[in-house]
Design an enzyme around this catalytic site. Sequence first.
Site, PDB file in Angstrom:
ATOM      1  N   ARG A  87       0.796  -1.227   0.000  1.00  0.00           N
ATOM      2  CA  ARG A  87       0.000   0.000   0.000  1.00  0.00           C
ATOM      3  C   ARG A  87       0.827   1.275   0.000  1.00  0.00           C
ATOM      4  O   ARG A  87       0.533   2.195  -0.768  1.00  0.00           O
ATOM      5  CB  ARG A  87      -0.935   0.074   1.156  1.00  0.00           C
ATOM      6  CG  ARG A  87      -1.620  -0.250   1.975  1.00  0.00           C
ATOM      7  CD  ARG A  87      -1.917  -1.086   3.089  1.00  0.00           C
ATOM      8  NE  ARG A  87      -1.255  -2.355   2.992  1.00  0.00           N
ATOM      9  CZ  ARG A  87      -1.861  -3.464   2.797  1.00  0.00           C
ATOM     10  NH1 ARG A  87      -3.159  -3.498   2.720  1.00  0.00           N
ATOM     11  NH2 ARG A  87      -1.195  -4.575   2.701  1.00  0.00           N
ATOM     12  N   THR A  88       1.831   1.355   0.847  1.00  0.00           N
ATOM     13  CA  THR A  88       2.545   2.632   0.982  1.00  0.00           C
ATOM     14  C   THR A  88       3.238   2.997  -0.320  1.00  0.00           C
ATOM     15  O   THR A  88       3.147   4.132  -0.791  1.00  0.00           O
ATOM     16  CB  THR A  88       3.560   2.546   2.142  1.00  0.00           C
ATOM     17  OG1 THR A  88       2.866   2.108   3.303  1.00  0.00           O
ATOM     18  CG2 THR A  88       4.205   3.879   2.431  1.00  0.00           C
ATOM     19  N   LYS A 115      25.055  -4.838  -5.330  1.00  0.00           N
ATOM     20  CA  LYS A 115      26.429  -4.989  -5.843  1.00  0.00           C
ATOM     21  C   LYS A 115      27.440  -4.440  -4.837  1.00  0.00           C
ATOM     22  O   LYS A 115      28.583  -4.168  -5.181  1.00  0.00           O
ATOM     23  CB  LYS A 115      26.577  -4.248  -7.169  1.00  0.00           C
ATOM     24  CG  LYS A 115      25.682  -4.740  -8.274  1.00  0.00           C
ATOM     25  CD  LYS A 115      25.973  -3.956  -9.543  1.00  0.00           C
ATOM     26  CE  LYS A 115      24.983  -4.260 -10.641  1.00  0.00           C
ATOM     27  NZ  LYS A 115      25.113  -3.315 -11.754  1.00  0.00           N
ATOM     28  N   ARG A 137      11.803   3.912   2.351  1.00  0.00           N
ATOM     29  CA  ARG A 137      11.481   2.949   3.428  1.00  0.00           C
ATOM     30  C   ARG A 137      12.724   2.107   3.681  1.00  0.00           C
ATOM     31  O   ARG A 137      13.344   1.613   2.738  1.00  0.00           O
ATOM     32  CB  ARG A 137      10.304   2.065   3.020  1.00  0.00           C
ATOM     33  CG  ARG A 137      10.098   0.903   3.971  1.00  0.00           C
ATOM     34  CD  ARG A 137       8.812   0.167   3.722  1.00  0.00           C
ATOM     35  NE  ARG A 137       7.670   0.912   4.229  1.00  0.00           N
ATOM     36  CZ  ARG A 137       6.455   0.393   4.391  1.00  0.00           C
ATOM     37  NH1 ARG A 137       6.226  -0.853   4.070  1.00  0.00           N
ATOM     38  NH2 ARG A 137       5.467   1.131   4.862  1.00  0.00           N
ATOM     39  N   HIS A 165       6.467   6.086  11.087  1.00  0.00           N
ATOM     40  CA  HIS A 165       5.786   5.945   9.798  1.00  0.00           C
ATOM     41  C   HIS A 165       4.834   7.149   9.717  1.00  0.00           C
ATOM     42  O   HIS A 165       3.624   7.011   9.875  1.00  0.00           O
ATOM     43  CB  HIS A 165       5.030   4.616   9.793  1.00  0.00           C
ATOM     44  CG  HIS A 165       4.519   4.187   8.455  1.00  0.00           C
ATOM     45  ND1 HIS A 165       4.500   5.013   7.337  1.00  0.00           N
ATOM     46  CD2 HIS A 165       3.983   3.009   8.051  1.00  0.00           C
ATOM     47  CE1 HIS A 165       3.987   4.344   6.315  1.00  0.00           C
ATOM     48  NE2 HIS A 165       3.664   3.130   6.720  1.00  0.00           N
TER      49      HIS A 165
HETATM   50  C1  NCD Z   1       2.704  -0.934   8.101  1.00  0.00           C
HETATM   51  C2  NCD Z   1       4.222  -0.837   8.007  1.00  0.00           C
HETATM   52  O1  NCD Z   1       4.820  -1.176   7.004  1.00  0.00           O
HETATM   53  O2  NCD Z   1       4.771  -0.395   8.980  1.00  0.00           O
HETATM   54  N1  NCD Z   1       2.055  -1.114   6.885  1.00  0.00           N
HETATM   55  C3  NCD Z   1       1.839  -0.076   6.048  1.00  0.00           C
HETATM   56  O3  NCD Z   1       2.678   0.759   5.803  1.00  0.00           O
HETATM   57  N2  NCD Z   1       0.618   0.000   5.514  1.00  0.00           N
HETATM   58  C4  NCD Z   1       2.306  -1.926   9.119  1.00  0.00           C
HETATM   59  C5  NCD Z   1       2.656  -3.364   8.899  1.00  0.00           C
HETATM   60  O4  NCD Z   1       3.394  -3.737   7.987  1.00  0.00           O
HETATM   61  O5  NCD Z   1       2.174  -4.154   9.691  1.00  0.00           O
END
Ligand code: NCD
Length: 341
Positions: A87-88, A115, A137, A165
């Site tokens: 999703r993100t 690499k 991320r 987050h």
């Molecule tokens: C969360 C994450 O990656 O921290 N998910 C997200 O970004 N929608 C929570 C999770 O992975 O449980």
Amino acid sequence: MTDGSLDSGALARQTPVEAPAINTAGNLSSPSARSLLGIEKLERPEIEHLLRRAAHYKRLQIDRRDHLREFLSGKTIVNLFFEASTRTRTSFEIAAKRLGAHTVSIEAQGSSLSKGESLVDTLNTLAAMQPDAIVMRHAASGAPHFLSRFLPTPIINAGDGRHEHPTQALLDAMTILERKESLEGLRVAIIGDIMHSRVARSNVHLLSKFGVDIVLCGPATMLSSSLKEMVPGITLTNDMNEAVADADVVMMLRVQLERQKAPIFPKNEYFQFFGLSIDHLQLAKPDVLVMHPGPINRGRELSSEVADSKSSVILNQVQNGLSARMAVLERACGTEWPPRT
Ligand code: NCD
């Protein structure tokens, strides 16, 4: 790289592209001031402003979708994901594209990191191509914070280890505020693997700035007392019934197996003790909202009945993610209109 294992010594030995800009609160003219690294350091007016812009973008997506393209036209956004994401990553990409930006998405497996290139060299290489913002991320808590000191490009933290987050907390606040008059005085229960959850941490920072009564619940091995020290007044409990009682919002969290060094709760017994069932909802306020950042594990954190119930706003959270990320991208690119001084 695993959580907390960022080798900052090795990273610090690399030569930065440009001297770091000083992060001056309220001055969005420098790249690092336009970075969004976490909720903790944001002032309440800044959060309110982002939420207003997100609501504005939500309206535009409904009323004036064609007009949206003008906001980030000609901008380039790099999405750099070193950890799994559905999703993100998709949400940032769609948000940027809907605003007219070009996006480039890079996964660690397909990059020169595989690499042997260091993280700083990879980031410096990308920054040398002058994107307008980098969405990142990473499994190491603090990785985007560290890099933002070296790079001439705003960085948006899309999740760093167990730390923060920020866009998840913004979209969560937006989802609550669409259904409740204000955050002030609400009782919000956050339930599950608190210790390893960046979602919990960012939400605790945001909600505590707005006078929310926060209850954290989970097995003792998944509760973090450091949050209680950080945010006075927060309640910690191992009792689901106590957590859910009178709650206006129940946020369920996934058990973050990828961040646990060894199993810390028997897998098959988790739902019995910490899973949300329809019966629990009887204890909460009648108009309780059930939230989850996803990905959800039906039958583990919550029952299917709850996930599909009228209390569940899980898909609304996903939808609001687009608007919240539009607001954050606009801030990073410095294209906000009218501009702030
Ligand atoms: C969360 C994450 O990656 O921290 N998910 C997200 O970004 N929608 C929570 C999770 O992975 O449980």
